[in-house]
Design an enzyme around this catalytic site. Structure first.
Site, mmCIF file in Angstrom:
data_model
loop_
_atom_site.group_PDB
_atom_site.id
_atom_site.type_symbol
_atom_site.label_atom_id
_atom_site.label_comp_id
_atom_site.label_asym_id
_atom_site.label_seq_id
_atom_site.Cartn_x
_atom_site.Cartn_y
_atom_site.Cartn_z
ATOM 1 N N LYS A 68 0.119 7.197 -1.161
ATOM 2 C CA LYS A 68 -0.364 5.828 -1.382
ATOM 3 C C LYS A 68 -1.869 5.672 -1.129
ATOM 4 C CE LYS A 68 4.086 3.616 -0.356
ATOM 5 N NZ LYS A 68 4.808 2.619 0.445
ATOM 6 N N ASP A 105 4.146 -3.763 -1.575
ATOM 7 C CA ASP A 105 4.855 -3.685 -0.285
ATOM 8 C C ASP A 105 4.576 -4.941 0.544
ATOM 9 O OD1 ASP A 105 6.034 -1.198 -0.655
ATOM 10 O OD2 ASP A 105 4.364 -0.092 0.256
#
Ligand code: NAP
Length: 274
Positions: A68, A105
């Protein structure tokens, strides 16, 4: 609706265990989009070349552990939230050929908190963990009006570094017990709970009465921490709902149409049981 991408992929290492293909392929079938979401296992040294190929293929997709942060550095444009977290879990190639990154997220965590009534102005939140998902949790909490956070991580230097980036953290605690003692909301953003024999991230006895328990981790039959907390009267929810919502938000960012959340939830529930 946006023009569908050339490919739709999940980039991670490992990825075989991921529930995202079940989640996204159910949504794609429901929306009658003629594309299949595929998980591709990319070891870290292969990420740069893979990203070049994905841009050439005009791919969109998701990114998971451990890529990420590296993906955020590869993007030519980041949305405001990905910029804040310094991590990308969702990407697409824009019409001008630039790789764009987002972080769903954060919205996924808000939905998880909302699910148990924990998204509250002025909340005192304890966050356990200091990795990429803890950063996403703090980026969500700093937008809750008047909320403050205590932070604990096994490796204290990582917690201190994260607290320096997020002023919403006013205490870096020396122990998990200390972090949670006054918290109305307690978040597990460590990887503890993935395995059945993992210790609990913090003892249930240490929680304040009535504290809401949010576990980012999920496993078949819920995590031991969530089950134990609920048995003791705490509102508690595991990471499955966050997985659903981050996937739904990604779907909407790729295609600019509403995500079929009911269909996605059913697919996820079936996949986790299997
Ligand atoms: P990460 O960047 O690798 O961070 C892992 C964190 O767990 C670190 O704080 C690490 O502490 C801690 N940790 C690992 N093993 C531990 C142990 N034995 N005892 C105590 N602490 C330990 O991972 P991440 O991306 O933040 O993800 C963390 C968890 O959240 C993963 O389980 C992931 O599956 C889950 N997650 C769920 C969703 C969802 O949609 N539900 C989304 C994102 C992440 P150290 O710094 O001391 O190593």
């Amino acid at each position: 609706m946006r023009r569908p991408p050339g490919r739709l992929v999940l980039v991670g290492h490992p990825v075989a265990h991921s529930l995202s293909p079940a989640l996204q392929n159910a949504a794609l079938r429901h929306a009658e989009l003629p594309i299949v979401y595929e998980a591709i296992d990319v070891p870290p040294p292969a990420l740069e070349a893979t990203v070049r190929r994905l841009i050439a293929a005009r791919a969109s997709g998701n990114v998971t552990v451990p890529h990420k942060e590296a993906m955020a550095r590869s993007c030519g444009r980041l949305d405001r939230i990905a910029e804040r977290v310094q991590a990308v879990n969702t990407f697409r190639v824009a019409e001008d050929g630039v790789l764009e990154g987002a972080n769903t997220d954060v919205g996924g965590f808000d939905a998880l908190a909302r699910e148990v009534g924990a998204l509250r102005a002025g909340a005192r939140v304890a966050v356990l963990g200091a990795g990429g998902s803890a950063a996403a949790v703090l980026a969500a909490i700093e937008r809750w009006s008047g909320a403050t956070a205590s932070l604990f991580n096994r490796t204290t230097t990582r917690a201190s570094a994260l607290a320096a980036r997020f002023p919403v953290v006013d205490v870096v605690a020396a122990t998990a017990d200390e972090a949670v003692k006054d918290a109305a909301v307690v978040v597990n953003a460590t990887s503890l709970g993935l395995r059945a024999d993992d210790p609990l991230p913090v003892a249930i006895d240490s929680l304040a009465p009535g504290a809401a328990v949010l576990d980012l981790v999920y496993r078949t039959g819920e995590t031991a921490w969530v089950k134990a907390a609920r048995t003791r009267g705490h509102a508690a929810v595991d990471g499955l709902y966050m997985l659903l919502e981050q996937g739904a938000l990604a779907f909407e960012w790729w295609f600019d149409i509403s995500a079929p959340r009911d269909v996605m939830r059913a697919a996820l529930t079936a996949a986790v049981r299997a």
